[in-house]
Design an enzyme around this catalytic site. Structure first.
Site, mmCIF file in Angstrom:
data_model
loop_
_atom_site.group_PDB
_atom_site.id
_atom_site.type_symbol
_atom_site.label_atom_id
_atom_site.label_comp_id
_atom_site.label_asym_id
_atom_site.label_seq_id
_atom_site.Cartn_x
_atom_site.Cartn_y
_atom_site.Cartn_z
ATOM 1 N N ASP A 1 9.433 2.886 -0.310
ATOM 2 C CA ASP A 1 8.385 3.477 0.520
ATOM 3 C C ASP A 1 8.709 3.116 1.969
ATOM 4 O O ASP A 1 8.409 2.024 2.436
ATOM 5 C CB ASP A 1 7.018 2.929 0.109
ATOM 6 C CG ASP A 1 5.880 3.466 0.967
ATOM 7 O OD1 ASP A 1 6.156 4.082 2.022
ATOM 8 O OD2 ASP A 1 4.707 3.255 0.598
ATOM 9 N N LYS B 1 5.061 9.192 9.118
ATOM 10 C CA LYS B 1 4.941 8.626 10.461
ATOM 11 C C LYS B 1 5.875 9.286 11.472
ATOM 12 O O LYS B 1 5.565 10.319 12.034
ATOM 13 C CB LYS B 1 5.205 7.105 10.426
ATOM 14 C CG LYS B 1 4.373 6.329 9.416
ATOM 15 C CD LYS B 1 2.928 6.188 9.827
ATOM 16 C CE LYS B 1 2.182 5.255 8.891
ATOM 17 N NZ LYS B 1 0.753 5.166 9.187
ATOM 18 N N TYR C 1 0.846 -1.185 0.000
ATOM 19 C CA TYR C 1 0.000 0.000 0.000
ATOM 20 C C TYR C 1 0.884 1.239 0.000
ATOM 21 O O TYR C 1 1.753 1.394 0.859
ATOM 22 C CB TYR C 1 -0.891 0.007 1.243
ATOM 23 C CG TYR C 1 -1.784 1.213 1.379
ATOM 24 C CD1 TYR C 1 -2.855 1.399 0.522
ATOM 25 C CD2 TYR C 1 -1.568 2.151 2.387
ATOM 26 C CE1 TYR C 1 -3.700 2.503 0.651
ATOM 27 C CE2 TYR C 1 -2.399 3.257 2.526
ATOM 28 C CZ TYR C 1 -3.458 3.422 1.659
ATOM 29 O OH TYR C 1 -4.281 4.517 1.784
#
Length: 439
Positions: A236, A264, A141
């Site tokens: 990623d 994050k 994702y």
């Protein structure tokens, strides 16, 4: 119950009652609780229940909730102004910290989310190479940008609908989707699309279909095939960046990507994203080059202040300061996280064995996932064979015993530096009791 009343009201005003799909608990049944406060490794709901938290706001809380240094940094930044829309010194400090911690980063651009970071990195890869096709992997994702919602992970996978309505087929025609950990599939894709592939985007450790690890040599292979073809390798690291090591997964595996995406942890719990890489690539971004990317709140001073505080607590030094923080802090935090992770892995594996329940407990550093299957899990196809009904019972059993894990089989768990050995042992003891009821 207050959470029940809040959710009923939320359903009146918010689609599905939530602002991000997995929060709805639909994958495990029941209704979500509403958090009202958190501190350290624990989170509290509107009804006064307290849980040992292994979600950690889906990854950023590597130091635990409401860390005083982070809170103080946000407060000081807010007193000076919450947003400027013009350059501020904190974004320069953040860029320098990322540059100094991650060897592959020569220049970095801040944005507001992981979705923005990956979307922008792909646009930049296409602009740099003059090619259109992107390879991604089934179950990985990379945010909810249209061209990436093809066999995605996270919430899309949780609901068994990996493609999204509202995305025209033309938007995804240049996205090539392959199984993770399959070398031959990558070879075949490059052969079938010779000279057309702009790059590969990959979670070096996929954490949006649960958690599974790259096979030995797989990431090195991706680096070699992209380099030989003139394509870019995009990591990623929204989840893994600054969590698996000071320099992220790329440091842990010894791989140098062309572009990297972060989020994050570098926001300390506030919305943030970043992407960076070689200067020759990054300088194609506006205002220097023809690849456009922008964001009013990019480099927001609150997010920058929080993220800087986190990185410095992790021992990441600012090379522009005359008095540098003690870099041993990074060693201490990451060593502690590794030990806590190993303790959880050992305990959970033993608990599953004692309960005679088939479980594949997968872990790297402070990230983990338990699949209810007796078969190894190397990709999303393997993950999909796990027993999701059993997982739902496991989830609710742990929640009733004061342990909160992600409400989906297809999400990773996170340990923070605020967790203690006692927290881990409490979790293992609870898991053993719950597993014995699964049959």
């Amino acid at each position: 119950m207050k959470s029940e009343r809040l959710f009923s009201e939320a359903l009146r005003y918010i689609p599905g009652g939530v602002n991000s799909p997995v929060r709805a608990f639909r994958a495990v049944g029941g209704r979500p609780f509403f958090a009202v406060s958190a501190g350290g490794a624990r989170i509290r709901d509107a009804d006064g229940n307290e849980y040992v938290d292994y979600v950690g706001s889906w990854g950023p809380m590597i130091l635990g909730h409401a860390h005083p240094v982070i809170i103080n940094s946000i407060q000081r930044a807010a007193e000076a102004g919450t947003s400027f829309g013009i350059p501020n010194p904190l974004e320069v400090t953040m860029a320098r910290l990322i540059h100094d911690a991650v060897p592959s980063i020569e220049k970095v651009r801040m944005c507001n989310s992981g979705t923005e970071a990956t979307m922008s990195a792909i646009r930049l890869a296409r602009g740099f190479t003059g090619r259109e096709k992107i390879i991604k992997f089934d179950g990985c994702y990379h945010g909810h940008a249209d061209s990436l919602l093809v066999k995605a992970g996270s919430g899309a996978l949780t609901f068994g609908n990996p493609d999204s309505a509202g995305v025209p087929a033309a938007f995804t025609q240049h996205t090539v989707v392959l199984p993770f950990n399959d070398v031959e599939a990558v070879h075949a894709a490059f052969a079938a699309n010779a000279g057309q592939i702009a790059g590969i985007i990959v979670e070096p450790v996929p954490g949006n279909a649960g958690l599974y690890l790259p096979k030995p040599g797989y990431l090195k292979f991706l680096r070699e095939i992209t380099s030989s073809d003139g394509a870019l390798l995009i990591f990623d690291e929204v989840m893994t960046g600054f969590r698996l090591a000071r320099g992220g997964a790329q440091e842990r595996f010894g791989i140098t990507p062309d572009l990297s995406c972060f989020g994050k942890i570098i926001g300390g719990g506030l919305p943030v994203g970043a992407f960076g890489g070689r200067a020759a690539i990054m300088d194609l971004l506006a205002p220097l080059g023809p690849v456009y990317q922008a964001g009013t709140l990019s480099g927001n001073p609150l997010a920058m202040a929080a993220g800087i505080a986190v990185l410095k607590e992790l021992g990441i030094s600012d090379s522009d300061e005359s008095s540098l923080p003690d870099a041993n802090g990074a060693v201490d935090v990451y060593t502690r996280l590794e030990k806590l992770g190993a303790r959880l892995e050992s305990g959970m594996t033993a608990a599953a064995r004692a309960a005679n329940v088939p479980v594949q407990f997968q872990r790297i550093g402070s990230m983990f996932c338990a699949y209810f299957t007796d078969q190894p899990v190397h990709n999303v196809a393997d993950a999909m064979r796990s027993d999701r009904a059993r997982f739902a019972k496991y989830f609710h059993g742990l929640l009733a015993k004061g342990v909160y894990i992600a409400p989906s089989q297809f999400e990773a768990g996170f340990i923070s530096a605020a967790h203690t050995e006692e927290d881990i042992d409490q979790t293992v003891a609870a898991a053993l009791k719950v597993m014995k009821t699964l049959g």
